[in-house]
Design a protein around this motif. Structure first.
Motif, PDB file in Angstrom:
ATOM      1  N   UNK C  96      46.826  41.241  41.599  1.00  0.00           N
ATOM      2  CA  UNK C  96      47.615  41.862  40.356  1.00  0.00           C
ATOM      3  C   UNK C  96      46.548  41.377  39.126  1.00  0.00           C
ATOM      4  N   UNK C  98      45.599  43.471  36.924  1.00  0.00           N
ATOM      5  CA  UNK C  98      45.879  44.319  35.897  1.00  0.00           C
ATOM      6  C   UNK C  98      47.247  44.537  35.594  1.00  0.00           C
ATOM      7  N   UNK C  99      47.750  45.022  34.514  1.00  0.00           N
ATOM      8  CA  UNK C  99      49.136  45.516  34.388  1.00  0.00           C
ATOM      9  C   UNK C  99      48.913  47.022  33.752  1.00  0.00           C
ATOM     10  N   UNK C 127      35.378  32.302  33.979  1.00  0.00           N
ATOM     11  CA  UNK C 127      36.189  32.449  32.678  1.00  0.00           C
ATOM     12  C   UNK C 127      34.725  32.611  31.386  1.00  0.00           C
ATOM     13  N   UNK C 130      33.685  36.242  31.560  1.00  0.00           N
ATOM     14  CA  UNK C 130      34.594  37.288  31.258  1.00  0.00           C
ATOM     15  C   UNK C 130      34.882  37.113  29.532  1.00  0.00           C
ATOM     16  N   UNK C 131      34.290  36.305  29.135  1.00  0.00           N
ATOM     17  CA  UNK C 131      34.590  35.962  27.673  1.00  0.00           C
ATOM     18  C   UNK C 131      34.508  37.305  26.680  1.00  0.00           C
ATOM     19  N   UNK C 134      38.397  41.286  26.507  1.00  0.00           N
ATOM     20  CA  UNK C 134      39.935  41.103  26.225  1.00  0.00           C
ATOM     21  C   UNK C 134      40.715  41.872  27.295  1.00  0.00           C
ATOM     22  N   UNK C 136      45.241  41.886  27.071  1.00  0.00           N
ATOM     23  CA  UNK C 136      46.345  41.202  26.329  1.00  0.00           C
ATOM     24  C   UNK C 136      47.419  41.290  27.281  1.00  0.00           C
ATOM     25  N   UNK C 137      47.376  41.840  28.361  1.00  0.00           N
ATOM     26  CA  UNK C 137      48.599  41.894  29.439  1.00  0.00           C
ATOM     27  C   UNK C 137      48.783  40.714  30.315  1.00  0.00           C
ATOM     28  N   UNK C 138      47.733  40.507  31.100  1.00  0.00           N
ATOM     29  CA  UNK C 138      47.696  39.586  32.159  1.00  0.00           C
ATOM     30  C   UNK C 138      47.633  38.073  31.961  1.00  0.00           C
ATOM     31  N   UNK C 139      47.259  37.849  30.416  1.00  0.00           N
ATOM     32  CA  UNK C 139      46.732  36.188  30.545  1.00  0.00           C
ATOM     33  C   UNK C 139      45.864  35.698  31.236  1.00  0.00           C
ATOM     34  N   UNK C 140      44.839  36.882  31.886  1.00  0.00           N
ATOM     35  CA  UNK C 140      43.632  36.104  32.416  1.00  0.00           C
ATOM     36  C   UNK C 140      43.904  35.750  33.926  1.00  0.00           C
ATOM     37  N   UNK C 141      44.772  34.863  34.196  1.00  0.00           N
ATOM     38  CA  UNK C 141      45.044  34.073  35.451  1.00  0.00           C
ATOM     39  C   UNK C 141      44.752  34.732  36.589  1.00  0.00           C
ATOM     40  N   UNK C 142      45.547  36.040  36.593  1.00  0.00           N
ATOM     41  CA  UNK C 142      45.263  36.886  37.691  1.00  0.00           C
ATOM     42  C   UNK C 142      43.916  37.553  37.821  1.00  0.00           C
ATOM     43  N   UNK C 144      41.162  35.874  37.056  1.00  0.00           N
ATOM     44  CA  UNK C 144      40.301  35.045  37.528  1.00  0.00           C
ATOM     45  C   UNK C 144      40.349  34.985  39.161  1.00  0.00           C
TER      46      UNK C 144
END
Lengths: 444, 357, 157
Positions: C96, C98-99, C127, C130-131, C134, C136-142, C144
């Protein structure tokens, strides 16, 4: 419900097209003969428009049309505001500025050309004669006299509202202690990764229009745009293609949606506008924008007696769909998770020479939780409850928990370890969050 | 210097009762089963990343006993979908999903009536289980042998013309059989419209009240003012969870937008009203390297407001996280007598405080 | 004053005449109709436009089409081979990552490059890698986790 799928981590059916780049966002839809629109936008936050010279732009090769505020004045209705508050002042905001601009990014003219580069070039050929006016940016100063943005209203106050419950004055009178803190919720930009975009196609024979828009509210948009351009609602079809995020910024009806629809009818061709990020930062709604004081009245044992939040809401220069309503949602949540018998919120909604604020993820509610939770830390601090010791803070929380079964049935206990530092002895705390039963547990 | 920040919230979402909304707070759904047994769900919700094409299909597939691959969820086209309100205010599943659910119950009522007629049985002797309407004895036998899988194979279409349902001597009919029969309309009970479709406009009687607690542990570097997250824990209750992966994603996304508000973002206009933060070069946003590894947990207290028990979770992260983060940073700076900091809290602000500038 | 360019995109040769100022991202999207690569800003900050140019991940909004003359470009549409998803694509689906999907093609291209260079990255390396993108949806955790999944998948474990 039988549970083959519900409750499970089912992979998304949306993903196959998205991970292969095969989805269609509005700019990915290519219709033959599409013309591109670029906007001339105000460089001034507050100015009279003395004249607009579009002749050079019109003469440029590849430019098909240039529309200004006067072209559409009687043809397209105002950008809608759906909030109804007592004595609310609603500026008559049109899709293109006529005689005045009141925020940087305010659209002044729409250039229509055969491709996006040509349209963008022609924007620079439109000559606008501005006469700048004094600017209002500080909400507190905006209401203290000085320049007025919408002269007809006589002031920059859009509305004043007091809401609440209980006897707030009695609460403060009965308090052993009080805290007061000024809190700033700065404006935020929602920044959906996909900027806004609109594609409109009119079929002259059928007198039907299809509007593709990156929006969160296709049906509401259909109704509003139909009203704005004077088209039967059942001849307008709104399609949201893939939408690249919204966070509330696309919960709206913007000038461009009505204007592009109207332009397509005029020209009998598909027309497309894709927002640049600069336009997005300037002319898509901002979130938050509140500055005010939170005051809490409490007893020496930590019992919360009353909470008052007095705030200036920076609404911007005009209202988008829900602009004035957003700060009122803050008031609904000012009790937080706590038993506070008297709560009052005082809002002064102000006009400033900035883009309109509106719903952004949380829409007034993050502001409430923020002021309450910050205030509670200040209360704990004031009571010198082993400064910011989380156990004591949690006790305070628990003793004040509003323990109605519906609203809160939570025992707050969260697990963590506190590292030792030079300034604090190390302390291990056990806090786990669980929702169980109706009463808060005190055995932290 | 370490700081711990706590935030407990209850929020109001799943907008909402129409009395309290400017343009209607209900949501609509049409669910139909096509002659070939495929299920179409038309929702007035308007997802833009939240995943309702999947979560609504999960609901429909479970309720109808079909394979999820046979369900298509359509949204965002006013030429196809009945009037709907849209997606905002954490309402899509709580209000929109409920409309889907109730529409399906209406559809199943009609399907049951048709099945009863086709099976020539008493209504009370026909039960729906695992995608089939079966006579009581047959239902019991099926349950015993665990034959409750959907009948229609994934991805297969009937070859050639539509098959006629053979009902002679049958003790059960699949819901796909019913759908076909409903369209062929040769053996429908009296006073029954052909087709198999139901529409429902769900008016919620209240908002919902998600709640939770977030805790942030930060470390502030005394030399640079940099703020690092050591831990971030969030426990949220958004009621019934349809797809835990989607819920986690919403919480992560909300928390990172809170990190943005607390530590990075501000729209700045100068005194001349010029938008200083006009591009992403000036408007700072959190990136992958800025975030902690979130530890999420949840409790599930079903909401009494809708039959799904769903509350909504799209905004909860953004509501719960910001105060936890700022509380933590203020806590870290307690030795300097700091009681409050304005957002966004930047390393420069912190450095100045520490170094007495 | 157009200039002729000759390049290979996803293995297919193209010859076109473009204005020197045409951005590679617009060439891909508007001329070649490969709309999987997205535009999210004008200042090279967001990374939604990331493609491979001669094997290197670049922000195609900051490359002119004429600069890609004689080069080989891979876009998101060309990542899956013979109908089989690239491990990174699979990872995004599984975890998941992506949103709304708008940042996703660029994010996937960057992640693919990251794994090309470092087959077993630590979380911190992911991390950092991928800097430039950007979300805005996922908060990056998924995201990663998706890259971690892909690394394992590519390593065959």
């Amino acid at each position: 419900m039988p549970d083959n799928y519900v409750g499970k981590r089912v992979k998304r059916t949306e993903d196959p097209r998205l991970i292969r780049g095969l989805a269609h966002y509005v700019d990915d839809i290519a219709l033959p003969g599409t013309l591109h629109v670029a906007f001339v936008r105000s460089m001034y936050a507050h100015a009279k428009i003395n004249s607009i010279d579009t002749s050079a732009a019109l003469a440029a090769p590849g430019v098909v049309a240039v529309y200004t505020g006067h072209d559409v004045a009687e043809k397209i209705g105002p950008v809608p505001c759906a909030s109804a508050l007592p004595e609310l002042k609603v500026p008559d905001h049109r899709v293109l500025a006529r005689d005045k601009v009141y925020f940087v990014g305010h659209p002044i003219a729409a250039v229509v050309a055969k491709d996006r580069y040509t349209a963008r070039d022609a924007v620079d050929l439109v000559m606008v004669d501005y006469e700048d006016l004094p600017v209002v940016t500080d909400v507190e100063q905006a209401t203290a006299g000085g320049p007025v943005i919408h002269e007809a209203f006589g002031s920059n106050i859009a509305y004043k509202l007091t809401s609440g419950e209980g006897d707030i004055d009695a609460a403060f009178a009965a308090a052993d202690r009080t805290i007061k803190q000024r809190i700033l919720h700065r404006r935020l930009a929602p920044i959906a990764m996909e900027p806004r975009g609109v594609l409109a196609r009119y079929f002259p024979g059928e007198e039907e229009l299809t509007l593709w828009s990156s929006t969160q509210i296709p049906h509401l948009m259909r109704t509003q745009v139909a009203l704005m351009i004077g088209m039967p609602e059942n001849k307008l079809r709104v399609i949201t293609p893939e939408v690249g995020g919204g966070f509330g910024s696309k919960l709206n009806v913007y000038a461009e949606e009505a204007l592009l629809s109207w332009i397509s009818i005029q020209l009998g061709k598909p027309v497309k506008w894709i927002e640049t990020r600069r336009e997005n930062m300037a002319a898509t709604i901002h979130g938050r924008g509140q500055v005010g004081d939170i005051e809490v009245a409490f007893k020496n044992d930590g019992t919360l007696l009353g909470l008052r939040y007095s705030v200036f809401a920076d609404l911007g220069a005009y209202h988008q769909l829900l602009t004035p309503a957003i700060p009122t949602l803050t008031g609904l949540m000012l009790s937080g998770a706590y038993k506070i018998s008297a709560i009052q919120m005082n809002i002064v909604g102000c006009f400033t020479n900035k883009m309109a604020t509106d719903a952004y993820r949380g829409a007034g509610r993050p502001e409430a939780t923020y002021v309450v939770e910050r205030a509670l830390d200040l209360v704990a601090d004031d009571l010198a409850l082993m400064p910011r010791n989380c156990v004591a803070r949690t006790s305070l929380v628990l003793t004040s928990f509003h323990s109605t079964p519906r609203l809160v049935s939570i025992t707050t206990v969260a697990t963590m370890k506190q590292h030792s530092t030079r300034h604090r002895r190390s302390q291990a705390m056990r806090i786990c969050a669980r929702s169980r039963g109706r009463r808060a547990r005190k055995d932290v | 210097m370490i700081g711990i920040g706590l935030s407990t919230y209850v929020e109001i979402c799943a907008l909402g009762p129409s009395q309290a909304m400017p343009a209607g707070g209900w949501e609509s759904a049409t669910v139909r089963i096509e002659p070939t047994g495929k299920v179409t769900v038309l929702t007035g919700a308007s997802p833009h990343g939240q995943g309702q094409e999947t979560s609504f299909a999960q609901i429909a597939a479970d309720e109808l006993g079909v394979n999820i691959n046979d369900v298509t969820v359509i949204h965002g086209d006013t030429g196809v979908v009945q009037y709907g309100i849209g997606t905002f205010g954490s309402r899509a599943t709580a209000v929109g999903g409920t409309a889907v659910y109730i529409a399906i119950q209406k559809l199943k009522e009609k399907a049951h009536k048709i099945a009863t007629h086709m099976l020539q049985a008493d209504a009370s002797h026909v039960a729906f289980e695992g995608g089939k309407y079966s006579l009581e004895k047959a239902a019991a036998a099926a349950a015993a042998t665990g034959t409750s899988d959907p009948v229609v194979p994934v991805g297969e279409a009937p070859a050639g013309a539509l098959p006629e349902p053979q009902t002679e001597g049958k003790t059960s009919l699949t819901i796909q059989d019913i759908a076909l029969a409903a369209h062929l309309a040769k053996e429908l009970p009296p006073d029954t419209e052909p087709g198999l479709s139901a529409t429902y406009f769900f008016e919620p009687k209240n908002f919902t009240f998600p709640f939770g607690t977030h805790i942030a542990v930060v470390e502030v570097d005394r030399d640079t003012g940099d703020i690092e997250f050591l831990r971030y824990i969030a426990v949220d209750d958004c009621g019934r969870v349809i797809n835990p992966m989607l819920v986690d994603g919403q919480v992560h996304g909300g928390i990172v937008q809170s990190i943005g508000q607390a530590m990075f973002e501000e729209v700045v206009y100068d005194e001349q009203g010029q938008l200083v933060t006009g591009t992403l070069m000036d408007y700072a946003l959190p990136r992958a390297s800025h975030i902690p590894e979130f530890e999420l947990d949840r409790t599930e207290t079903p909401s009494p407001v809708n039959p799904l028990g769903v509350k909504g979770v799209g905004e909860a992260g953004t509501i719960g996280a910001t105060p936890a983060i700022v509380n933590a940073i203020v806590d870290a700076l307690a030795p300097f007598g700091v009681k409050h900091l304005d957002m966004p809290v930047k390393p420069e602000n912190i450095w100045r405080i520490i170094n007495g500038h | 004053m157009k200039k002729a360019i000759n390049l290979s995109v996803n293995g297919v040769s193209h010859t076109d005449e473009v204005e020197p100022r045409m951005l590679l991202v617009h060439y891909l999207r508007d001329v070649l109709e490969l709309t999987g690569t997205h535009v999210g800003c004008e200042t090279s900050l967001c990374g939604a436009c990331t493609v491979m140019l001669d094997g290197q991940a670049v922000k195609s909004c900051t490359v002119f089409a004429v600069q890609a003359d004689g080069s080989s470009v891979t876009t998101i549409e060309g990542l899956a081979k013979n109908g089989e998803l690239h491990p990174v694509q699979e990872g995004f689906w599984e975890r998941h990552g992506l949103q709304c999907g708008y940042c996703t093609p660029g994010m996937i291209m960057t992640a693919a490059q990251l794994l090309d260079r470092n087959a077993d990255p630590s979380r911190e390396e992911i991390c950092h890698g991928l800097e430039g993108n950007l979300c805005r949806c996922t908060g990056y955790q998924h995201i990663i986790e998706a890259v971690q999944y892909a690394a394992k998948k590519a390593a065959g474990s």
